[in-house]
Scaffold this motif. Structure first.
Motif, mmCIF file in Angstrom:
data_model
loop_
_atom_site.group_PDB
_atom_site.id
_atom_site.type_symbol
_atom_site.label_atom_id
_atom_site.label_comp_id
_atom_site.label_asym_id
_atom_site.label_seq_id
_atom_site.Cartn_x
_atom_site.Cartn_y
_atom_site.Cartn_z
ATOM 1 N N ASP A 839 12.230 53.429 66.345
ATOM 2 C CA ASP A 839 11.700 52.440 65.424
ATOM 3 C C ASP A 839 10.544 51.742 66.122
ATOM 4 N N VAL A 840 9.688 51.046 65.358
ATOM 5 C CA VAL A 840 8.522 50.408 65.981
ATOM 6 C C VAL A 840 8.989 49.306 66.937
ATOM 7 N N PRO A 841 8.212 49.043 68.015
ATOM 8 C CA PRO A 841 8.618 48.005 68.977
ATOM 9 C C PRO A 841 8.731 46.640 68.305
ATOM 10 N N MET A 842 9.553 45.771 68.898
ATOM 11 C CA MET A 842 9.821 44.473 68.287
ATOM 12 C C MET A 842 9.006 43.352 68.907
ATOM 13 N N SER A 843 8.474 43.495 70.114
ATOM 14 C CA SER A 843 7.782 42.378 70.770
ATOM 15 C C SER A 843 6.527 42.876 71.439
ATOM 16 N N ALA A 844 5.653 41.903 71.857
ATOM 17 C CA ALA A 844 4.375 42.189 72.501
ATOM 18 C C ALA A 844 4.481 41.865 73.982
ATOM 19 N N PRO A 845 3.580 42.458 74.783
ATOM 20 C CA PRO A 845 3.565 42.108 76.205
ATOM 21 C C PRO A 845 3.260 40.619 76.408
ATOM 22 N N GLU A 846 3.771 40.065 77.446
ATOM 23 C CA GLU A 846 3.573 38.641 77.755
ATOM 24 C C GLU A 846 2.860 38.477 79.078
ATOM 25 N N SER A 847 2.469 37.187 79.350
ATOM 26 C CA SER A 847 1.794 36.817 80.622
ATOM 27 C C SER A 847 0.545 37.654 80.835
ATOM 28 N N VAL A 848 -0.318 37.676 79.833
ATOM 29 C CA VAL A 848 -1.547 38.452 79.935
ATOM 30 C C VAL A 848 -2.553 37.671 80.750
ATOM 31 N N GLN A 849 -3.172 38.274 81.758
ATOM 32 C CA GLN A 849 -4.193 37.660 82.606
ATOM 33 C C GLN A 849 -5.340 38.640 82.778
ATOM 34 N N VAL A 850 -6.601 38.075 82.840
ATOM 35 C CA VAL A 850 -7.810 38.880 83.034
ATOM 36 C C VAL A 850 -8.477 38.436 84.313
ATOM 37 N N LEU A 851 -8.762 39.392 85.211
ATOM 38 C CA LEU A 851 -9.480 39.122 86.461
ATOM 39 C C LEU A 851 -10.796 39.868 86.396
ATOM 40 N N VAL A 852 -11.947 39.101 86.290
ATOM 41 C CA VAL A 852 -13.269 39.714 86.190
ATOM 42 C C VAL A 852 -13.724 40.123 87.585
ATOM 43 N N GLN A 853 -14.075 41.398 87.763
ATOM 44 C CA GLN A 853 -14.507 41.900 89.056
ATOM 45 C C GLN A 853 -16.017 41.760 89.235
ATOM 46 N N TRP A 862 -0.285 42.300 82.707
ATOM 47 C CA TRP A 862 0.686 41.816 81.733
ATOM 48 C C TRP A 862 2.091 42.125 82.199
ATOM 49 N N GLU A 863 3.060 41.467 81.538
ATOM 50 C CA GLU A 863 4.465 41.738 81.797
ATOM 51 C C GLU A 863 4.927 42.834 80.829
ATOM 52 N N PRO A 864 5.557 43.961 81.350
ATOM 53 C CA PRO A 864 5.990 45.039 80.444
ATOM 54 C C PRO A 864 7.047 44.548 79.468
ATOM 55 N N VAL A 865 7.102 45.200 78.306
ATOM 56 C CA VAL A 865 8.101 44.865 77.291
ATOM 57 C C VAL A 865 9.438 45.455 77.722
ATOM 58 N N ASN A 905 4.806 53.387 81.755
ATOM 59 C CA ASN A 905 5.267 51.995 81.902
ATOM 60 C C ASN A 905 4.336 51.272 82.870
ATOM 61 N N ARG A 906 3.162 50.839 82.387
ATOM 62 C CA ARG A 906 2.142 50.186 83.209
ATOM 63 C C ARG A 906 2.219 48.681 83.025
ATOM 64 N N SER A 907 1.630 47.957 84.019
ATOM 65 C CA SER A 907 1.547 46.496 83.905
ATOM 66 C C SER A 907 0.139 45.994 84.175
ATOM 67 N N GLU A 908 -0.825 46.915 84.402
ATOM 68 C CA GLU A 908 -2.213 46.495 84.536
ATOM 69 C C GLU A 908 -3.096 47.655 84.154
ATOM 70 N N ASN A 923 -6.500 41.791 73.345
ATOM 71 C CA ASN A 923 -5.060 41.660 73.165
ATOM 72 C C ASN A 923 -4.406 42.979 73.550
ATOM 73 N N ILE A 924 -3.070 42.981 73.708
ATOM 74 C CA ILE A 924 -2.342 44.153 74.205
ATOM 75 C C ILE A 924 -1.158 44.413 73.291
ATOM 76 N N ARG A 925 -0.882 45.750 73.023
ATOM 77 C CA ARG A 925 0.272 46.175 72.227
ATOM 78 C C ARG A 925 1.028 47.237 73.024
ATOM 79 N N VAL A 926 2.355 47.289 72.841
ATOM 80 C CA VAL A 926 3.167 48.350 73.392
ATOM 81 C C VAL A 926 3.264 49.467 72.349
ATOM 82 N N VAL A 927 3.299 50.762 72.802
ATOM 83 C CA VAL A 927 3.278 51.908 71.909
ATOM 84 C C VAL A 927 4.481 52.809 72.230
ATOM 85 N N ASN A 928 5.240 53.229 71.167
ATOM 86 C CA ASN A 928 6.273 54.258 71.319
ATOM 87 C C ASN A 928 5.987 55.398 70.344
ATOM 88 N N GLY A 929 6.943 56.321 70.205
ATOM 89 C CA GLY A 929 6.703 57.478 69.355
ATOM 90 C C GLY A 929 6.616 57.131 67.891
#
Length: 1326
Positions: A839-853, A862-865, A905-908, A923-929
């Motif tokens: 079934d489609v995922p129920m939540s979004a990744p949290e603690s999203v941070q951007v570091l400009v290089q 981000w924190e994995p779901v 299962n990535r976090s960055e 923004n970030i979304r988690v993806v399954n089948g």
């Protein structure tokens, strides 16, 4: 005794026939081991013939041999009474034998004539021989007689009687003359069966006095001669009646019938019909002899049926019909017909066939056990019907002791419940008026345990598909019962394909390799049991795979006949080659190899049929081909083609899961076969579709094929060579394999959910070939992996998936699928892990941070779901980001969204390709089948400054002799705050070399600059870029040229093609390109003027022009008009001013397009003239002929040279003849009435006229009037270049009047085409 049906050891024949309670005869075998200690009544084995004619000069030998146990004793009777051998000193009986030897030396053989009979007896019975009639051979002399001369008239018939004396046996008759030469016989003259000599009509040539009849007696080898007979043939038309009366012959000597032509009539036999009797099995000879004139021809016909062609023959010039081995069907009426040109005559011979007694079934020996019952049968036939009498031990059965167990019924004796003492020899006598038959048959009462007579451990070898006969010859009383076993089997072999014969032989009608093995036969009766072991080996047949082929070979070439053979490897083959069914010639040219015959240097004598014969100890195969030898012809080109398809597919070594396929290759067509492809068709599951099964090497003709159960196979073979595939062979016969349980399970088993609450179990179905049997189904098993529960299962058919409903969302399941059919289950299946639906995922990744290089790169974290919230198989995360605006702008248009997917299962992740000095959102979304989850809250970030983009443009305008103006635009992407611009430039000379670099900087707000103090007519290259605090951006470049002189601006351009001038608009000195690194700018005004062309000869053209420009790479280019080829390019010194160039090597009569171009260092064209069209003239055709190469001219010159040589030789001879000769003497020597007088008009002397001199040599030319005009003396040498004024030479041989050279008028010179000829000089000399 019928020997064809005797007991024979080698066949092991023990025939058992049950007739109620009666048991048939069994003869004791001849094996000494069996005979040892085994009692047996006597049996006559050899005796003399019934009618025995002896030679009176030799001792009499009367045979009587017998066998028995104990060995029998012998006695004789003579003329029905006992013959006491011991009392006659002339008679001797051989030891252990009944054979009599009678010494007749000093005695007369007649004393021992009579009827003899031999008796052989032992304790078990008595056997008797036939009645042997002894008679002495006789050859009596001819009776004295006087033969008077026989006189006959020409044309009448005649018989010369022989009447030989009666002899024993009858003599052989033939007619000869005094010189012991046989008298010639033909259709007119022939000898009858009784020996008389018959003449159908006599000729004058038949007159002779030595007609002699001879009789040869074969036993005594003597010949008796009759007195000669004289025959005189008279021509009565030539003898008058008076002369005839003088001889006083009686009427018997003359034939009353006329001597002229007449119809046929029979001389023998007489009358219309006659009768003849023949005995069955004998020889019937029918004879018809006819007289007549002309000589009649005799033919035969059977009125009641056809003549027996296979047993019939004609003799004595068709006058005798002979039928061998007479049968009852030969009785009837036989018509013989004598025919000549005047008519025909007929005679009918009625033939009766009688028969001496002959056997239908002779009595056979009986071996009986006590209390058994047996029967003796004596069945005979004959005409008249024979009378049958029985005797026991030589005594008529009615006079023998009575036996209650014996019963006689005509031709049958029945013995019931026999006892041990009932052994005896019975005689059956059948007789009629034409002869008799006598047979001995013993009854031997024995009690014997079984014995197997076949040697133990015999090995029988047979060829596949042939019958196999395994012997089990046995002996016993009672007759043993035979049973067979194979290998370790306990069942009796008494069903298909086995058959047990009555004699114990085991037959396998069609032996196969699987029938090989060990066989055991057991012989048993009530007294015991005996067994024997034999072995059967079934061999592969010998087959010729590659047969020799018909060959046509050129003489002196080589002929090679192939004969490739397949045979059983355990058999030793022998290859033999034959020529015309005979041995090969003993010639070293014939070379026999293992599988071929090579004939070197073939000749016409080598033509014939060649046969290869392959023999093994069990079978053979042969094949033939003809060889034809022809004359040598050019060798044709070798043609390579695909091979012919294989033939004769055969299945051998047939087993449950394999079979051996053999075939015969087809013609290779000059390209060796590389491999064979074996295909199969499954007629049960997929008829009409052929599958590849295996490949074998091209040198092999056998393939071992592994098979699957429950398939109706049909095979075919394709051959392949380097040309291609052959056509498929004809399919083999069908081969069916038995069903079995599946050998494999479905593959590609998966468990995947399609909905959030189901699990779809799928697999790849088995094919019909993999099913192994009927009733194929699939047993589907599943259970949840993390929960301890039992397997759930379901069996489905004709399906490739099964749906399990009501499952939790995305949980692991263990799944397995097993194949089953009516014959059992497949092997244990493997377990596969699958998952229920997502079934489609129920939540979004949290603690999203951007570091400009930096300005183009940023990192996002981000924190994995959590896994339960993913609700499916995690495929990864998707980052969506876009550019809001540049930081230069307070507000801007939002850029296009960009998406980066990070799998697993990535976090960055990194975001490359950002634009410096910009504001971004992501923004970030988690993806399954199943899909994507909700997005995370939007996150904003800014990028720092970066280097700017290239200036938007750079233009160069207002060129002057020493200055240029530059104009530019700011970059489209500043990527920060601009701090200024940098300009670099340098000159470029004519050799593309760069000069010193100059550099200038400008503030960010400037957009134009004028460069002064530049060199005139010089090319410059410019480099321009923008800057921020981060550095300089990309550089753009341009090129421009300062002008040369104002005067060039107004000069016109010459259009050489159009032929007129027109003013051109000034060409802009600036061309711009943002993309290439360099830009070329031409000079102001035209670079080329005064362009002209002219043709030079047939292959050249001159181009002239004036060039003004700094570039020195000047080329002349030309191409054939309307051609698609590339331009031909030739380099020219590129100095300024007037130039000319000669183009060489052009084709006459061809039009060319020509132009002059200037190129830069990269071979790009800078300037070009207009194209000129130049047409070259056609080449001049010369009609002049080189005289020196003409044949007629060369021949003429050779002839002139030869004539000059001859002239010089003549002159040399004349000069060296010596002596003085005045003209007077020469005139006297040439007195001729035709001498011409001196011509007064020209003062020349008349010439000597000679008709011979006037004749031209062969081949010389004569004037048309037929005369030869001669103006000079033949003897004058003036014409040869030695004359001048009249002078004497050294010896005074010449006088003045010969020295004056004749002057010719013009008209005289035209009268003749001949000059003073050396030919005339030769005529005078000769």
């Amino acid at each position: 005794m019928d020997r064809k049906r005797k007991w024979v050891l080698s066949s092991g024949a023990l025939l058992v026939i049950f007739l109620g309670h009666m048991t048939t005869a069994l003869e004791v075998p001849l094996d000494p081991k069996v005979l040892e200690g085994l009692p047996q009544p006597p049996t006559i084995t050899h005796q003399s013939p019934k009618d025995f004619i002896i030679d009176p000069r030799e001792n009499i030998l009367i045979y009587c041999e017998a066998k028995g146990k104990p060995h029998p004793s012998f006695s004789w009777t003579r003329n029905g009474t006992h013959f006491d051998v011991e009392k006659d000193s002339k008679v001797l009986m051989k030891p252990s034998s009944g054979t009599l030897v009678i010494d007749i030396s000093g005695e007369k053989a007649e004393a021992y004539e009579g009827v003899y009979q031999c008796t052989a007896r032992n304790e078990r019975g008595t056997a008797v021989s036939n009645n042997i009639i002894i008679r002495q051979s006789r050859s009596p002399l001819w009776s004295k007689e006087r033969n008077e001369a026989i006189m006959v008239q020409v044309g009448v018939s005649l018989v010369l009687r022989c009447r030989p004396p009666a002899g024993l046996p009858p003599p052989i008759i033939f007619w000869m003359d005094n010189n012991f030469q046989r008298l010639p016989q033909n259709t007119r003259v022939s000898q009858a069966l009784n020996g008389d000599l018959y003449f159908s009509n006599v000729l004058l040539d038949d007159t002779r006095n030595d007609y002699i009849c001879y009789a040869r007696f074969p036993h005594t080898q003597t010949i008796q001669q009759k007195q000669p007979i004289t025959v005189k043939v008279l021509d009565m038309d030539a003898i008058n009646e008076t002369v005839a009366a003088m001889y006083n012959y009686t009427n018997d000597l003359f034939v009353d019938s006329p001597s002229g032509e007449r119809r046929p009539s029979f001389m023998a036999p007489l009358g219309k019909s006659s009768t003849q009797m023949a005995l069955r099995g004998g020889v019937l000879e029918l004879e018809c002899i006819a007289e007549g004139l002309p000589t009649p021809e005799v033919s035969w016909y059977k009125e009641s049926g056809d003549l027996p062609s296979s047993r019939m023959s004609f003799h004595n010039f068709q006058k005798t019909l002979k039928i061998a081995d007479v049968m009852e069907a030969d009785a009837g009426d036989y018509r013989c017909t004598a025919k000549n040109s005047l008519g025909s005559a007929h005679h009918i011979i009625k033939v009766n066939v009688k028969a001496a007694p002959f056997w239908i079934s002779a009595p056979r020996n009986l071996i009986l056990a006590p209390m058994e019952t047996g029967i003796l049968t004596c069945r005979v036939n004959g005409d008249p019907k024979p009378k049958i009498t029985w005797s026991v031990n030589g005594v008529p059965i009615e006079n023998s002791p009575k036996d209650v167990s014996r019963k006689v019924e005509d031709d049958t004796v029945i013995l019931s419940d026999v006892q041990t003492g009932s052994s005896a020899v019975y005689q059956c006598n059948a007789s009629n008026e034409f002869g008799y038959l006598l047979a001995n048959a013993f009854v031997n009462v024995l009690a014997e345990a079984p014995r197997v007579l076949t040697p133990p451990n015999n090995v029988y070898q047979v060829i596949t598909n042939n019958p196999a006969l395994l012997d089990c010859a046995s002996f016993g009383s009672p007759i043993p019962t035979i049973t067979w076993f194979k290998d370790s089997q306990t069942s009796i072999l008494n069903r298909d394909p086995y058959m047990i014969h009555n004699n114990g032989t085991l037959e396998i009608n069609v032996a196969q390799p699987l029938n090989s093995g060990k066989y055991t036969c057991i012989a048993s009766n009530n007294l015991g049991t005996k067994e024997n072991h034999v072995y059967l080996e079934v061999k592969e047949p010998t087959r010729i795979l590659a047969q020799p082929e018909y060959m046509v070979v050129q003489r002196n070439r080589k002929a090679v006949f192939e004969c490739k053979v397949k045979h059983d490897p355990t058999l030793i083959p022998t290859m033999t080659w034959l020529k015309d069914n005979g041995e090969l010639p003993d010639d070293e040219r014939f070379v026999v190899d293992t599988d071929s015959l090579t004939i070197k240097d073939v000749t016409e004598e080598d033509e014939g049929t060649y046969t290869c014969v392959m023999n093994t100890t069990l079978d053979q195969d042969s094949a033939s081909a003809m060889l034809t030898v022809v004359e040598a012809t050019p060798t044709p080109a070798i043609v390579y083609e695909e091979p012919d398809p294989p033939t004769d597919l055969e299945l051998t070594d047939q087993r449950d899961r394999s079979v051996q396929l053999t075939w015969i290759p087809g013609d290779e067509h000059n390209s060796p076969t590389q491999k064979f492809l074996v295909q199969y068709e499954d007629l049960l599951h997929q008829a009409g579709v052929w599958h590849n099964l295996t490949e074998v090497e091209g040198t092999k003709t056998t393939a071992h094929l592994d098979l699957s159960p429950y398939v109706y196979y049909s095979f075919r073979v394709l051959a392949m060579n380097h040309v291609g595939h052959s056509q498929p062979s004809q399919p083999s016969r069908q081969y069916r394999t038995n069903p079995a349980a599946p050998a494999e399970n479905p593959t590609d088993v998966q468990g995947v959910g399609t909905e959030h609450n189901n699990l779809v179990i799928s697999w790849k179905e088995l094919t019909g070939l993999q099913s192994n049997g009927p009733g194929l189904q699939y047993k589907v098993n599943w259970r949840q992996k993390v929960v301890e529960e039992d397997w759930s299962s379901e069996t489905v058919a004709n399906a490739s998936k099964y749906v399990v409903s009501g499952t939790p969302t995305f949980v692991p399941y263990e799944v397995k699928v097993q194949a089953v059919n009516d014959y059992g289950n497949g092997p244990a299946p493997e377990t596969v892990v699958g998952y229920s639906g997502e079934d489609v995922p129920m939540s979004a990744p949290e603690s999203v941070q951007v570091l400009v290089q930096n300005g183009t790169l940023a990192e996002v974290h981000w924190e994995p779901v959590l896994t339960p919230m993913v609700r499916g198989g995690l495929q990864g995360y998707k980052v969506t980001y876009w550019r809001e605006r540049s930081l230069h702008q307070a507000e801007g248009q939002q850029g296009e969204q960009q998406v980066l997917a990070f799998s697993g299962n990535r976090s960055e992740g990194r975001l490359p390709g950002l634009q410096p000095y910009s504001l971004y959102t992501l923004n970030i979304r988690v993806v399954n089948g199943k899909g994507e989850g909700p997005p995370s809250p939007n996150q904003n970030f800014e990028t720092p400054e970066g280097i700017p983009g290239p200036p938007s443009f750079l233009r160069i305008k207002n060129p002057n002799m020493d200055s240029l103006t530059l104009e530019w635009g700011p970059p489209q992407d500043n990527n920060g705050r601009l701090t200024g611009y940098t300009l670099k430039y340098q000159p470029v000379n004519n050799s593309n070399e760069l000069g010193p670099m100059e550099e200038m900087t400008f503030p960010a707000n400037e957009t134009t600059i004028t460069l002064a103090n530049l060199k005139y007519s010089t090319r410059y290259k410019f480099y321009f870029n923008a800057k921020t605090i981060k550095g300089s951006g990309p550089t753009i470049t341009e090129e421009a040229v300062t002008i040369m002189d104002e005067a060039f601006i107004q000069q016109p351009i010459v259009d050489v093609v159009k032929g007129h001038t027109e003013p051109h608009h000034p060409i802009s000195p600036i061309t711009q390109s943002l993309r290439p690194p360099f830009h070329k700018v031409g000079p102001i005004g035209p670079a080329f003027t005064n362009v002209n062309s002219s043709v030079v000869g047939e292959e050249g053209a001159v181009i002239s022009w004036e060039y003004f420009g700094p570039d020195k790479n000047v080329y002349v280019e030309y191409i054939v008009e309307n051609s698609k080829e590339d331009w031909t390019k030739e380099f020219v010194n590129g100095s300024s001013g007037s130039q000319t160039y000669l183009i060489k090597g052009l084709k006459p009569g061809t039009s060319y397009r020509v132009r002059v171009v200037v190129k830069d260092h990269s071979e790009a064209t800078i300037h070009s003239t207009e194209e000129l069209v130049i047409t070259l003239p056609e080449a001049m055709k010369s009609n002049q002929v080189d005289l020196a190469t003409q044949g007629w001219f060369i021949g003429l010159m050779c002839a002139i040279a030869l004539l000059i040589l001859v002239l010089l030789i003549v002159c040399f001879i004349k000069r060296n003849k010596g002596g003085k000769y005045p003209v007077k003497e020469k005139e006297d020597a040439h007195q001729d009435p035709e001498i011409q007088p001196m011509k007064e008009d020209d003062g020349t002397f008349g010439e000597y006229s000679d008709t011979e001199d006037h004749k031209p040599l062969k081949g010389s030319r004569t004037p048309s009037n037929g005369t030869v005009k001669r103006d000079d003396s033949d003897d004058s040498l003036v014409d040869y270049g030695e004359g001048g004024d009249g002078q004497f030479n050294e010896d005074g041989s010449f006088i003045g009047q010969y020295s004056g050279k004749k002057e010719k008028d013009t008209h005289e010179g035209n009268e003749s085409s001949e000059a003073p000829s050396p030919v005339n000089a030769m005529n005078s000399f000769v």
